[in-house]
Scaffold this motif. Structure first.
Motif, mmCIF file in Angstrom:
data_model
loop_
_atom_site.group_PDB
_atom_site.id
_atom_site.type_symbol
_atom_site.label_atom_id
_atom_site.label_comp_id
_atom_site.label_asym_id
_atom_site.label_seq_id
_atom_site.Cartn_x
_atom_site.Cartn_y
_atom_site.Cartn_z
ATOM 1 N N ASP A 126 0.832 -1.218 0.000
ATOM 2 C CA ASP A 126 0.000 0.000 0.000
ATOM 3 C C ASP A 126 0.862 1.262 0.000
ATOM 4 O OD1 ASP A 126 -2.283 -1.485 -0.108
ATOM 5 O OD2 ASP A 126 -2.648 -1.451 2.053
ATOM 6 N N VAL A 129 2.093 1.931 -3.443
ATOM 7 C CA VAL A 129 1.028 2.568 -4.242
ATOM 8 C C VAL A 129 0.950 4.052 -3.903
ATOM 9 C CG1 VAL A 129 -1.492 2.664 -4.574
ATOM 10 C CG2 VAL A 129 -0.315 0.450 -4.563
ATOM 11 N N ASN A 130 0.992 4.390 -2.610
ATOM 12 C CA ASN A 130 0.922 5.803 -2.203
ATOM 13 C C ASN A 130 2.066 6.613 -2.789
ATOM 14 O OD1 ASN A 130 -1.332 5.324 -0.737
ATOM 15 N ND2 ASN A 130 -0.288 5.118 1.248
ATOM 16 N N ARG A 131 3.255 6.003 -2.885
ATOM 17 C CA ARG A 131 4.422 6.745 -3.399
ATOM 18 C C ARG A 131 4.559 6.625 -4.920
ATOM 19 N NH1 ARG A 131 6.894 4.179 0.731
ATOM 20 N NH2 ARG A 131 8.138 2.986 -0.734
ATOM 21 N N ARG A 132 3.671 5.850 -5.532
ATOM 22 C CA ARG A 132 3.632 5.671 -6.989
ATOM 23 C C ARG A 132 4.942 5.102 -7.564
ATOM 24 N NH1 ARG A 132 -0.767 7.929 -9.551
ATOM 25 N NH2 ARG A 132 0.394 7.947 -11.484
ATOM 26 N N ASP A 172 -5.897 -2.996 -10.497
ATOM 27 C CA ASP A 172 -5.758 -1.689 -11.170
ATOM 28 C C ASP A 172 -4.911 -0.713 -10.370
ATOM 29 O OD1 ASP A 172 -7.276 -2.628 -13.144
ATOM 30 O OD2 ASP A 172 -9.122 -1.580 -12.570
ATOM 31 N N SER A 173 -5.168 -0.644 -9.056
ATOM 32 C CA SER A 173 -4.488 0.383 -8.258
ATOM 33 C C SER A 173 -2.978 0.153 -8.208
ATOM 34 C CB SER A 173 -5.058 0.419 -6.836
ATOM 35 O OG SER A 173 -4.851 -0.828 -6.226
ATOM 36 N N SER A 176 -1.506 0.755 -12.243
ATOM 37 C CA SER A 176 -1.639 2.144 -12.701
ATOM 38 C C SER A 176 -0.836 3.117 -11.829
ATOM 39 C CB SER A 176 -3.109 2.560 -12.722
ATOM 40 O OG SER A 176 -3.590 2.577 -11.396
ATOM 41 N N ASN A 177 -0.329 2.635 -10.705
ATOM 42 C CA ASN A 177 0.501 3.488 -9.853
ATOM 43 C C ASN A 177 1.971 3.070 -9.888
ATOM 44 O OD1 ASN A 177 -1.113 5.587 -8.511
ATOM 45 N ND2 ASN A 177 -2.354 3.836 -7.872
ATOM 46 N N ASN A 178 2.366 2.432 -10.978
ATOM 47 C CA ASN A 178 3.789 2.131 -11.183
ATOM 48 C C ASN A 178 4.338 1.144 -10.144
ATOM 49 O OD1 ASN A 178 6.285 2.320 -12.429
ATOM 50 N ND2 ASN A 178 6.882 4.195 -11.344
ATOM 51 N N VAL A 179 3.445 0.244 -9.682
ATOM 52 C CA VAL A 179 3.879 -0.811 -8.752
ATOM 53 C C VAL A 179 3.777 -2.139 -9.497
ATOM 54 C CG1 VAL A 179 3.399 -2.009 -6.576
ATOM 55 C CG2 VAL A 179 3.120 0.483 -6.731
#
Ligand SMILES: NC(=O)c1ccc[n+]([C@@H]2O[C@H](COP(=O)([O-])OP(=O)(O)OC[C@H]3O[C@@H](n4cnc5c(N)ncnc54)[C@H](OP(=O)(O)O)[C@@H]3O)[C@@H](O)[C@H]2O)c1
Length: 262
Positions: A126, A129-132, A172-173, A176-179
């Protein structure tokens, strides 16, 4: 080629030698700060010294402990100020015969090679994801694609991990967040683990480990075992800024040994 990940932080599990160490070495060479882990403190400390010699400019932390235990997982991950890159790894289960594997032995294999990487990923994902930005590499095995009967514990536990990762990586999350999350599947690499596998097979068949090794080598089109450095370089590329469009993959590195098309 500059992989664009200098100053990032990576946690590499089971990394005092073999494939885990080579992943750490390749990342350190790219300017990545690392936390490495293994059970025995002395070889781990020596590995940290070798990494620092590769690149004196990066931070190297070493945290001993069994990565299959949840307390070690927390200590290892919290030693890193942030986890941009996670390489999961642990010893493979012993070879043997299906009739010898009771429920406790199965549980140990599943805990080591399936539940441990899943727990580690759940803790860090997570925040990635927050830090992309996030790169997760799981070291699994070529036997995920081509199971061998004596490696049944590995086939089962790693098969479960592979299915879970395929679904998770396509969330998706994450994508789409470069993870990204990918599995690296080693064929035969010249490490202590490979030597142990030959010794175990030799004692089961009453043969010599050298003969077992030679027979295995003859089945590899490249005519040799892989070097840990080759494996580490691939891992570093998958952690790079250029690999953001590669996720949920099972990448076999085996000198051409796999006989199929897909
Ligand atoms: N080499 C190959 O040809 C090959 C082929 C297919 C799959 N694999 C798989 O790839 C993985 C790595 O293999 P390798 O060849 O690099 O093995 P290796 O040379 O034996 O190195 C294993 C490393 O993991 C550490 N380790 C093992 N269990 C651990 C645990 N529970 N917690 C923390 N550290 C642990 C070891 O240090 P300590 O003993 O001090 O903990 C060591 O640093 C294994 O799962 C193996 O089954 C390897």
């Amino acid at each position: 080629m500059d992989l664009g990940i200098a100053d990032r932080w990576a946690v590499i599990c089971a990394a005092s030698e073999g494939l885990g160490f080579s992943c750490a070495a390749a990342l350190v060479a790219e300017g990545v700060n690392v936390v490495i882990n293994a059970r025995r403190p002395e070889p781990l400390k020596a590995a940290a010294r070798r990494l620092q010699n590769i690149n004196p400019a990066v931070s190297i932390k070493w945290v001993p402990g069994d990565i299959t235990e949840s307390q070690t997982q927390d200590t290892v991950l919290s030693a890193s100020p942030m986890v941009d890159i996670l390489v999961t790894n642990a010893a493979g289960p012993p070879t043997g015969n299906y009739s010898d594997w009771n429920r406790d032995i199965w549980y140990q294999a599943i805990n080591t090679n399936m539940l441990t990487p899943i727990s580690l990923i759940q803790i860090v994902i997570d925040e990635m994801v927050n830090r992309r930005f996030g790169r997760v590499i799981n070291i699994t095995s070529g036997t995920v694609k081509a199971p061998q009967s004596e490696l049944g514990l590995s086939n089962g536990a790693r098969g479960g991990l592979t299915g879970f990762i395929c679904g998770l990586a396509k969330t998706d999350s994450l994508a789409s967040n470069n993870v990204t999350i990918n599995n690296l599947l080693p064929g035969a690499f010249d490490t202590n683990r490979l030597k142990q596998t030959f010794a175990q097979k030799a004692s089961r068949c009453g043969d010599l480990p050298e003969r077992i090794a030679m027979q295995r080598r003859q089945k590899i089109p490249a005519g040799r075992f892989g070097t840990p450095e080759e494996f580490g370089a691939y891992c570093a590329f998958l952690c790079s800024v250029y690999a953001g469009y590669i996720t949920g993959q099972n990448i076999l590195i085996d000198g051409g040994a796999y006989p199929g098309v897909f």
